[in-house]
Scaffold this active site. Structure first.
Site, PDB file in Angstrom:
ATOM      1  N   CYS A 162      -2.196  -3.178   7.029  1.00  0.00           N
ATOM      2  CA  CYS A 162      -1.688  -3.113   8.401  1.00  0.00           C
ATOM      3  C   CYS A 162      -2.056  -1.758   9.008  1.00  0.00           C
ATOM      4  CB  CYS A 162      -0.175  -3.328   8.421  1.00  0.00           C
ATOM      5  SG  CYS A 162       0.778  -1.887   7.901  1.00  0.00           S
ATOM      6  N   GLU A 175       0.832  -1.208   0.000  1.00  0.00           N
ATOM      7  CA  GLU A 175       0.000   0.000   0.000  1.00  0.00           C
ATOM      8  C   GLU A 175       0.865   1.257   0.000  1.00  0.00           C
ATOM      9  OE1 GLU A 175      -0.165  -2.612   1.926  1.00  0.00           O
ATOM     10  OE2 GLU A 175      -2.188  -3.060   2.604  1.00  0.00           O
TER      11      GLU A 175
HETATM   12  N1  THU Z   1       2.211  -6.493   3.930  1.00  0.00           N
HETATM   13  C1  THU Z   1       1.791  -5.619   2.974  1.00  0.00           C
HETATM   14  O1  THU Z   1       2.532  -5.277   2.041  1.00  0.00           O
HETATM   15  N2  THU Z   1       0.529  -5.127   3.067  1.00  0.00           N
HETATM   16  C2  THU Z   1      -0.388  -5.558   3.962  1.00  0.00           C
HETATM   17  O2  THU Z   1      -1.522  -5.114   3.906  1.00  0.00           O
HETATM   18  C3  THU Z   1      -0.035  -6.536   4.986  1.00  0.00           C
HETATM   19  C4  THU Z   1       1.412  -6.887   5.064  1.00  0.00           C
HETATM   20  C5  THU Z   1       3.555  -7.078   3.791  1.00  0.00           C
HETATM   21  C6  THU Z   1       4.586  -6.605   4.753  1.00  0.00           C
HETATM   22  C7  THU Z   1       5.570  -7.748   4.709  1.00  0.00           C
HETATM   23  O3  THU Z   1       6.427  -7.574   3.584  1.00  0.00           O
HETATM   24  C8  THU Z   1       4.715  -8.963   4.461  1.00  0.00           C
HETATM   25  O4  THU Z   1       3.487  -8.480   3.976  1.00  0.00           O
HETATM   26  C9  THU Z   1       4.473  -9.806   5.693  1.00  0.00           C
HETATM   27  O5  THU Z   1       4.018  -9.019   6.737  1.00  0.00           O
END
Ligand code: THU
Length: 140
Positions: free
Chosen positions: A93, A62
């Site tokens: 997150c 995001e």
């Molecule tokens: N992650 C995202 O890119 N977006 C989300 O909405 C949730 C988590 C990524 C962060 C990390 O690289 C991986 O997912 C595991 O947490």
């Protein structure tokens, strides 16, 4: 009352987010994520997660998509879609909810999807209630 708003391009958002997810750099978590954002000009901006050996320096999908939107001259997020493969729908997150808040309203739809289906439909306000934002600083 009928709405005069055009329908949101969910199929295109899902396609863009799934394509972006293919580019994820996630060697540490092995959890690839793609995100797509619709801006106020009807354009779609996508991002993937970009991890780092210094773990906290990794970027969420995001955040990367938001950077693309801003770099392209976008100023508002009208819709967001996040793609990931997990047992539960992948929602942004906490930090990314706040990042989206900067450019989106409480009623902005934030949808989750996997490679096949839409898995959840939220609004930003439901994901981040009673949030702090630009209006608190007189920048609404
Ligand atoms: N992650 C995202 O890119 N977006 C989300 O909405 C949730 C988590 C990524 C962060 C990390 O690289 C991986 O997912 C595991 O947490």
């Amino acid at each position: 009352m009928t709405s005069s708003l055009p329908p949101l391009p969910w199929d295109q958002l899902a396609q863009a987010a799934r394509a972006a997810r293919e580019r994820a750099y996630a060697p540490y978590s092995d959890f690839a994520v793609g995100a797509a954002l619709l801006d106020e000009q009807g354009r779609i901006h996508a991002g993937c997660n970009v991890e780092n050996a210094a773990y906290p320096q990794g970027l969420c999908a995001e955040a990367v998509a938001l950077g693309q939107l801003v770099l392209s001259g976008g100023t508002r997020v009208l819709a967001a879609l996040v793609v990931g493969e997990a047992a539960q729908p992948v929602t942004p997150c906490g930090g990314c909810r706040q990042k989206l808040r900067e450019f989106a309203a409480d009623d902005t739809p934030v949808w989750s999807a996997d490679l096949q289906d839409i898995t959840a439909r939220h609004t930003l306000g439901a994901l981040l209630p009673a949030s702090f934002g630009p209006d608190h600083l007189g920048k609404a």
